[in-house]
Design a protein around this motif. Structure first.
Motif, PDB file in Angstrom:
ATOM      1  N   VAL A  64       3.971  -4.958   3.501  1.00 46.59           N
ATOM      2  CA  VAL A  64       2.952  -4.003   3.069  1.00 46.59           C
ATOM      3  C   VAL A  64       3.534  -3.051   2.024  1.00 46.59           C
ATOM      4  O   VAL A  64       2.889  -2.725   1.023  1.00 46.59           O
ATOM      5  N   GLY A  65       4.785  -2.611   2.241  1.00 47.13           N
ATOM      6  CA  GLY A  65       5.430  -1.752   1.252  1.00 47.13           C
ATOM      7  C   GLY A  65       5.543  -2.439  -0.094  1.00 47.13           C
ATOM      8  O   GLY A  65       5.309  -1.820  -1.150  1.00 47.13           O
ATOM      9  N   GLN A  66       5.881  -3.721  -0.093  1.00 43.96           N
ATOM     10  CA  GLN A  66       5.936  -4.484  -1.342  1.00 43.96           C
ATOM     11  C   GLN A  66       4.580  -4.499  -2.028  1.00 43.96           C
ATOM     12  O   GLN A  66       4.474  -4.314  -3.247  1.00 43.96           O
ATOM     13  N   SER A  67       3.545  -4.739  -1.234  1.00 45.58           N
ATOM     14  CA  SER A  67       2.202  -4.841  -1.795  1.00 45.58           C
ATOM     15  C   SER A  67       1.730  -3.516  -2.374  1.00 45.58           C
ATOM     16  O   SER A  67       1.071  -3.475  -3.419  1.00 45.58           O
ATOM     17  N   VAL A  68       2.078  -2.411  -1.694  1.00 45.01           N
ATOM     18  CA  VAL A  68       1.677  -1.088  -2.178  1.00 45.01           C
ATOM     19  C   VAL A  68       2.290  -0.813  -3.545  1.00 45.01           C
ATOM     20  O   VAL A  68       1.609  -0.353  -4.475  1.00 45.01           O
ATOM     21  N   VAL A  69       3.573  -1.097  -3.689  1.00 46.43           N
ATOM     22  CA  VAL A  69       4.241  -0.856  -4.977  1.00 46.43           C
ATOM     23  C   VAL A  69       3.682  -1.793  -6.046  1.00 46.43           C
ATOM     24  O   VAL A  69       3.479  -1.396  -7.201  1.00 46.43           O
ATOM     25  N   PHE A  70       3.415  -3.037  -5.675  1.00 50.47           N
ATOM     26  CA  PHE A  70       2.837  -3.991  -6.625  1.00 50.47           C
ATOM     27  C   PHE A  70       1.484  -3.484  -7.127  1.00 50.47           C
ATOM     28  O   PHE A  70       1.198  -3.502  -8.338  1.00 50.47           O
ATOM     29  N   SER A  71       0.622  -3.033  -6.200  1.00 49.35           N
ATOM     30  CA  SER A  71      -0.705  -2.548  -6.584  1.00 49.35           C
ATOM     31  C   SER A  71      -0.601  -1.280  -7.410  1.00 49.35           C
ATOM     32  O   SER A  71      -1.360  -1.079  -8.372  1.00 49.35           O
ATOM     33  N   THR A  72       0.329  -0.415  -7.041  1.00 51.31           N
ATOM     34  CA  THR A  72       0.529   0.826  -7.783  1.00 51.31           C
ATOM     35  C   THR A  72       0.953   0.538  -9.213  1.00 51.31           C
ATOM     36  O   THR A  72       0.419   1.110 -10.179  1.00 51.31           O
ATOM     37  N   CYS A 219      -4.948   7.646  -6.215  1.00 52.89           N
ATOM     38  CA  CYS A 219      -5.391   6.313  -5.862  1.00 52.89           C
ATOM     39  C   CYS A 219      -5.081   6.014  -4.416  1.00 52.89           C
ATOM     40  O   CYS A 219      -4.190   6.594  -3.824  1.00 52.89           O
ATOM     41  N   THR A 220      -5.823   5.085  -3.869  1.00 51.83           N
ATOM     42  CA  THR A 220      -5.517   4.546  -2.563  1.00 51.83           C
ATOM     43  C   THR A 220      -5.073   3.113  -2.745  1.00 51.83           C
ATOM     44  O   THR A 220      -5.810   2.290  -3.266  1.00 51.83           O
ATOM     45  N   ALA A 221      -3.863   2.809  -2.325  1.00 53.74           N
ATOM     46  CA  ALA A 221      -3.316   1.458  -2.446  1.00 53.74           C
ATOM     47  C   ALA A 221      -3.326   0.789  -1.088  1.00 53.74           C
ATOM     48  O   ALA A 221      -2.782   1.306  -0.127  1.00 53.74           O
TER      49      ALA A 221
END
Length: 256
Positions: A64-72, A219-221
C-alpha cells in the motif's frame, strides 16, 4: 458476519445489531483507521475482530505504501512537476508511514519524519531519516507532506505552516487526516484547468482562485489510485520571510 474496511459501519453498529438481531455474528475490521473507530465504541453490541494489527497485514501495508507514492508521483507529474528535489515530510511512522518513507527515499527524496511516539521517531532516526521533535519543525521546508496517522494529522493552525506550492497527501480518508472545514472556509471552488490529462485526472477535482492568497493542493491517495485532488489557497497572506516552506500538498506549485 460483516466485513468492514475503514470502520464506516461503526456509528451504525448498534442499529445494525438490533435490526439483524441474532443474525449478525460480528464484525471483521480490515484497517487501522477502522480499528480506531471501533475502539471509540464504549461497548460494541457484537464482537469486533480486527486484523489491522495482525502480522499477516504487514506485506499488504508495504505494498500500500508503494501504491501511495506511485499515485502521488503520478499526480505531481500530471501537473508538470517532479518529486526530485522536493523535501518530503511523513507524518506518522507506523507500518504505512515506514513504507512510504522508504519508497520516497528510493526515489532520492529527502524525508523528514514526525510521530508523536518518541520510540518511533528514534526508529526513523536509526533507519537514516531526519526526524523532528514537533510537527511545526517537520513541516518547515517540506514541499510534500504525506499524512499517515488516521487520526487528524493536520488541523486548522497547521495549514498556516504549509508553504506555497507544496503538496498535501492523505493516505486514509481525508476527513480523518485533515480538518477540511478549515480549508472550506478559506476557499471558493472553481473548475480545474483542462490541462490535466483525462487519463490521470481524479474523478472529483477542483481548484481554487483567490487573487491574493497562497495556493496549495491536497489529495487523497488510495491503495489503487488517487480518488480526489483539490487545489486550495493558503489563509491570509504573510510576508515571505515568515513563511515556512513546508507542504502537505499534491498538486499545483505555481499559479496558472
Amino acid at each position: 458476519m460483516l466485513l468492514d474496511v475503514g470502520g464506516y459501519f461503526a456509528p451504525a453498529l448498534e442499529h445494525l445489531a438490533a435490526r439483524f438481531s441474532g443474525r449478525l455474528l460480528g464484525v471483521v475490521e480490515d484497517t487501522q483507521n477502522g480499528h480506531q473507530r471501533c475502539q471509540r465504541l464504549d461497548k460494541p453490541p457484537v464482537p469486533v475482530y480486527s486484523v489491522a494489527r495482525s502480522p499477516l497485514k504487514d506485506p499488504e501495508d508495504y505494498l500500500v505504501g508503494q501504491s501511495v507514492v506511485f499515485s502521488t508521483e503520478a499526480l505531481v507529474r500530471s501537473r508538470d512537476d517532479i518529486l526530485n528535489g522536493r523535501p518530503a515530510c511523513v507524518i506518522g511512522y507506523g507500518k504505512l508511514g515506514r513504507s512510504i518513507a522508504a519508497m520516497l527515499h528510493s526515489r532520492h527524496v529527502g524525508v523528514t519524519v514526525f510521530d508523536i511516539d518518541l520510540v518511533r521517531r528514534v526508529q526513523a532516526l536509526s533507519q537514516g531519516y531526519r526526524t523532528a521533535p514537533a510537527l511545526a519543525d517537520a513541516l518547515a521546508g517540506a514541499g510534500l507532506v504525506v499524512c499517515a496517522t488516521g487520526n487528524m494529522a493536520l488541523r486548522e493552525e497547521d495549514f498556516g505552516r504549509v508553504a506555497n506550492g507544496a503538496y498535501i497527501a492523505s493516505v486514509t480518508s481525508s476527513d480523518d487526516e485533515l480538518e477540511l472545514s478549515a480549508l472550506h472556509d478559506l476557499s471558493t471552488p472553481a473548475p480545474l484547468s483542462s490541462r490535466t490529462s483525462p487519463a490521470t485526472r481524479a474523478p472529483a477535482t477542483t481548484s481554487t482562485s483567490w487573487p491574493t492568497a497562497k495556493r496549495s493542493t491536497s489529495c487523497t491517495a488510495r491503495a489503487s489510485a488517487p480518488t480526489s485532488c483539490s487545489s486550495r489557497p493558503r489563509s491570509s497572506p504573510r510576508p515571505p520571510e515568515l513563511m515556512s516552506t513546508s507542504g502537505l500538498r499534491f498538486g499545483l506549485p505555481r499559479s496558472r
